[in-house]
Write a protein that holds these residues in place. Sequence first.
Motif, mmCIF file in Angstrom:
data_model
loop_
_atom_site.group_PDB
_atom_site.id
_atom_site.type_symbol
_atom_site.label_atom_id
_atom_site.label_comp_id
_atom_site.label_asym_id
_atom_site.label_seq_id
_atom_site.Cartn_x
_atom_site.Cartn_y
_atom_site.Cartn_z
ATOM 1 N N ALA A 168 71.558 28.300 -95.178
ATOM 2 C CA ALA A 168 72.103 27.117 -94.601
ATOM 3 C C ALA A 168 73.797 27.489 -94.656
ATOM 4 O O ALA A 168 74.204 28.482 -95.202
ATOM 5 C CB ALA A 168 72.038 25.947 -95.596
ATOM 6 N N ARG A 169 74.328 26.647 -93.757
ATOM 7 C CA ARG A 169 75.828 26.910 -93.524
ATOM 8 C C ARG A 169 76.747 26.600 -94.703
ATOM 9 O O ARG A 169 76.397 25.260 -95.200
ATOM 10 C CB ARG A 169 76.272 26.287 -92.223
ATOM 11 N N ASP A 170 77.661 27.276 -95.128
ATOM 12 C CA ASP A 170 78.500 26.988 -96.136
ATOM 13 C C ASP A 170 79.665 26.624 -95.726
ATOM 14 O O ASP A 170 80.488 27.460 -95.070
ATOM 15 C CB ASP A 170 78.842 28.139 -97.092
ATOM 16 N N PRO A 171 80.250 25.340 -95.788
ATOM 17 C CA PRO A 171 81.637 24.869 -95.450
ATOM 18 C C PRO A 171 82.668 25.529 -95.830
ATOM 19 O O PRO A 171 83.674 25.668 -95.291
ATOM 20 C CB PRO A 171 81.619 23.341 -95.823
ATOM 21 N N ALA A 172 82.341 26.362 -97.238
ATOM 22 C CA ALA A 172 83.779 26.914 -97.882
ATOM 23 C C ALA A 172 83.993 28.291 -97.049
ATOM 24 O O ALA A 172 85.124 28.733 -97.040
ATOM 25 C CB ALA A 172 83.239 27.343 -99.067
ATOM 26 N N LEU A 173 82.900 28.724 -96.061
ATOM 27 C CA LEU A 173 82.955 30.060 -95.673
ATOM 28 C C LEU A 173 83.368 29.789 -94.171
ATOM 29 O O LEU A 173 83.588 30.893 -93.227
ATOM 30 C CB LEU A 173 81.671 31.097 -95.730
ATOM 31 N N SER A 174 83.571 28.584 -93.487
ATOM 32 C CA SER A 174 83.792 28.228 -92.256
ATOM 33 C C SER A 174 85.071 28.882 -91.723
ATOM 34 O O SER A 174 85.137 29.497 -90.631
ATOM 35 C CB SER A 174 83.672 26.961 -91.934
ATOM 36 N N LYS A 175 86.183 28.972 -92.444
ATOM 37 C CA LYS A 175 87.429 29.604 -91.887
ATOM 38 C C LYS A 175 87.347 30.993 -91.989
ATOM 39 O O LYS A 175 88.076 31.684 -91.273
ATOM 40 C CB LYS A 175 88.475 28.984 -92.921
ATOM 41 N N TYR A 176 86.216 31.948 -92.476
ATOM 42 C CA TYR A 176 86.236 33.170 -92.253
ATOM 43 C C TYR A 176 85.198 33.425 -91.136
ATOM 44 O O TYR A 176 85.043 34.631 -91.206
ATOM 45 C CB TYR A 176 85.768 33.751 -93.604
ATOM 46 N N GLN A 177 84.486 32.642 -90.592
ATOM 47 C CA GLN A 177 83.689 33.014 -89.489
ATOM 48 C C GLN A 177 84.362 33.045 -87.999
ATOM 49 O O GLN A 177 85.261 32.589 -87.925
ATOM 50 C CB GLN A 177 82.495 31.948 -89.404
ATOM 51 N N SER A 178 83.960 34.405 -87.727
ATOM 52 C CA SER A 178 84.433 34.781 -86.289
ATOM 53 C C SER A 178 84.180 34.029 -85.163
ATOM 54 O O SER A 178 83.012 33.802 -85.175
ATOM 55 C CB SER A 178 84.669 36.288 -85.970
ATOM 56 N N THR A 179 84.852 33.829 -84.062
ATOM 57 C CA THR A 179 84.289 33.493 -82.836
ATOM 58 C C THR A 179 83.897 34.397 -82.163
ATOM 59 O O THR A 179 84.328 35.632 -82.231
ATOM 60 C CB THR A 179 85.656 32.335 -82.275
ATOM 61 N N LYS A 180 83.069 33.978 -80.976
ATOM 62 C CA LYS A 180 82.650 35.128 -80.213
ATOM 63 C C LYS A 180 83.683 35.793 -79.488
ATOM 64 O O LYS A 180 83.365 36.989 -79.175
ATOM 65 C CB LYS A 180 81.454 34.406 -79.329
ATOM 66 N N THR A 181 84.578 35.036 -78.706
ATOM 67 C CA THR A 181 85.251 35.642 -78.153
ATOM 68 C C THR A 181 86.291 36.637 -79.040
ATOM 69 O O THR A 181 86.786 37.807 -78.453
ATOM 70 C CB THR A 181 86.438 34.733 -77.537
ATOM 71 N N THR A 182 86.645 36.465 -80.204
ATOM 72 C CA THR A 182 87.384 37.212 -80.940
ATOM 73 C C THR A 182 86.707 38.315 -81.288
ATOM 74 O O THR A 182 87.401 39.616 -81.354
ATOM 75 C CB THR A 182 87.936 36.696 -82.331
ATOM 76 N N VAL A 183 85.365 38.446 -81.593
ATOM 77 C CA VAL A 183 84.595 39.531 -81.689
ATOM 78 C C VAL A 183 84.695 40.393 -80.558
ATOM 79 O O VAL A 183 84.752 41.447 -80.610
ATOM 80 C CB VAL A 183 83.254 39.056 -82.260
ATOM 81 N N GLN A 184 84.338 39.853 -79.485
ATOM 82 C CA GLN A 184 84.612 40.435 -78.142
ATOM 83 C C GLN A 184 85.803 41.178 -77.943
ATOM 84 O O GLN A 184 85.857 42.393 -77.466
ATOM 85 C CB GLN A 184 84.031 39.730 -76.911
#
Length: 103
Positions: free
Chosen positions: A38-54
Amino acid sequence: MQSVRVLARRLVPRTSNASTSTARLSTKSGAREEELLARDPALSKYQSTKTTVQRIQLFGDFLVILVAAGAVYEIAYKVQQRNAAEAQDAKKNMESQITVEQR
């Protein structure tokens, strides 16, 4: 002859129910697995977006190409210097042989 049989077996379509025996077994995840996935809302600010990863991958690829080109350039430069030094040494040896022969 045996290789022909092997080829024939591979080319002949299978009419048996062999595909059903190799079907994927599906099992439901337990409560613990569902909780971990399940998604953890506390970690949402650390998740990368697809464009940033690219962009990061593109930058990394660019750096790899740049370092490889620099290494190739440096190797070519050193080979050129070595060849020039060898040519100069050969020229000096020829000149010294000519002066020895003239004496």
